[in-house]
Design a protein around this motif. Structure first.
Motif, PDB file in Angstrom:
ATOM      1  N   UNK A   1       0.813  -1.218   0.000  1.00 20.42           N
ATOM      2  CA  UNK A   1       0.000   0.000   0.000  1.00 20.42           C
ATOM      3  C   UNK A   1       0.848   1.271   0.000  1.00 20.42           C
ATOM      4  N   UNK A   2       2.091   1.173   0.494  1.00 17.83           N
ATOM      5  CA  UNK A   2       2.970   2.344   0.562  1.00 17.83           C
ATOM      6  C   UNK A   2       3.542   2.596  -0.824  1.00 17.83           C
TER       7      UNK A   2
ATOM      8  N   UNK B   1       6.737  -0.744  -1.391  1.00 20.64           N
ATOM      9  CA  UNK B   1       7.690  -1.445  -0.531  1.00 20.64           C
ATOM     10  C   UNK B   1       7.351  -2.935  -0.421  1.00 20.64           C
ATOM     11  N   UNK B   2       6.466  -3.411  -1.285  1.00 21.50           N
ATOM     12  CA  UNK B   2       6.007  -4.797  -1.261  1.00 21.50           C
ATOM     13  C   UNK B   2       7.165  -5.791  -1.384  1.00 21.50           C
TER      14      UNK B   2
ATOM     15  N   UNK C   1      14.731  -1.304  -7.048  1.00 25.66           N
ATOM     16  CA  UNK C   1      14.857  -2.704  -6.610  1.00 25.66           C
ATOM     17  C   UNK C   1      16.243  -2.959  -6.027  1.00 25.66           C
ATOM     18  N   UNK C   2      17.260  -2.349  -6.616  1.00 28.03           N
ATOM     19  CA  UNK C   2      18.611  -2.500  -6.082  1.00 28.03           C
ATOM     20  C   UNK C   2      18.696  -1.911  -4.679  1.00 28.03           C
TER      21      UNK C   2
ATOM     22  N   UNK D   1      18.881  -2.753   1.188  1.00 28.03           N
ATOM     23  CA  UNK D   1      18.264  -2.473   2.483  1.00 28.03           C
ATOM     24  C   UNK D   1      17.758  -3.758   3.138  1.00 28.03           C
ATOM     25  N   UNK D   2      17.133  -4.638   2.370  1.00 28.02           N
ATOM     26  CA  UNK D   2      16.610  -5.888   2.928  1.00 28.02           C
ATOM     27  C   UNK D   2      17.732  -6.763   3.458  1.00 28.02           C
TER      28      UNK D   2
END
Length: 194
Positions: free
Chosen positions: A31-32, A43-44, A172-173, A178-179
């Motif tokens: 949703x963000x 941010x899915x 995406x990078x 970050x992930x």
């Protein structure tokens, strides 16, 4: 002394809690919408990558399948607060069901790496495993997404790549980095990585 039944019950309750929380975060992440440049992003995928790296392989598959199933039955958990079979069957639906295949591949990779010396190599080994896991996850997701986009929108593969992948490469990078960094910190804090 805690009995075996109590331990299994506690483990199941933890699994349900972690999976439920992850599904909720996936929905919120979808949703963000961040309006950056001509193509906004959500941010899915970041939240799903984080779940794949922090949860156990079993928990991550259950959470991703649960998320996709909720959306498929009409709960508005996908980007743009959408849901329903139309979201799965539409031009971008391949990215959504690709999350399931990506989570399965990530679980297999993590399970395979758990049996190697790389898993016991400390923080750098765990970081390398996380990077490989996320890159393979994204490869599967984008392959499924581009394939369906190409078929549904009657695009060639290069056209589908230009529309469905290229505009998102930078974001995406950033989300991938970050992930991996956040998952490494969370896993270290939980004692999963040394």
């Amino acid at each position: 002394m805690v009995s075996a039944v109590q331990q299994r019950t506690s483990s199941r309750v933890s699994d349900i809690a972690f999976c439920g929380l992850s599904i909720a975060l996936m929905a919120v992440g979808a949703w963000v919408t961040v309006p950056l440049g001509p193509v906004p992003f959500t941010l899915q995928t970041f939240v799903i990558m984080l779940a794949v790296l922090v949860l156990t392989p079993k928990q991550s598959i259950i959470a991703v399948v649960g998320y996709v199933l909720l959306g498929a039955i009409g709960v508005p958990v996908f980007a743009g607060m959408s849901g329903g079979v139309g979201s799965i069957m539409g031009a971008t639906g391949g990215f959504i069901w690709g999350f399931i295949l990506g989570a399965v591949v990530a679980a297999v990779v993590r399970t395979a790496f758990a049996k190697t010396s790389l898993a016991t190599a400390g923080g750098k080994g765990a970081l390398a495993i996380n990077i490989v896991t996320v890159l393979l996850f994204l490869l599967v997701v984008y392959t499924c997404g581009v394939a369906q986009l190409s078929v549904v929108a009657s695009l060639t593969i290069p056209e589908a790549l230009a529309v469905g992948v290229v505009p998102f490469l930078v974001t995406e990078t950033a989300k991938t980095v970050a992930a991996v960094v956040i998952a490494s910190a969370v896993n270290l804090a939980l004692g999963k990585e040394e």
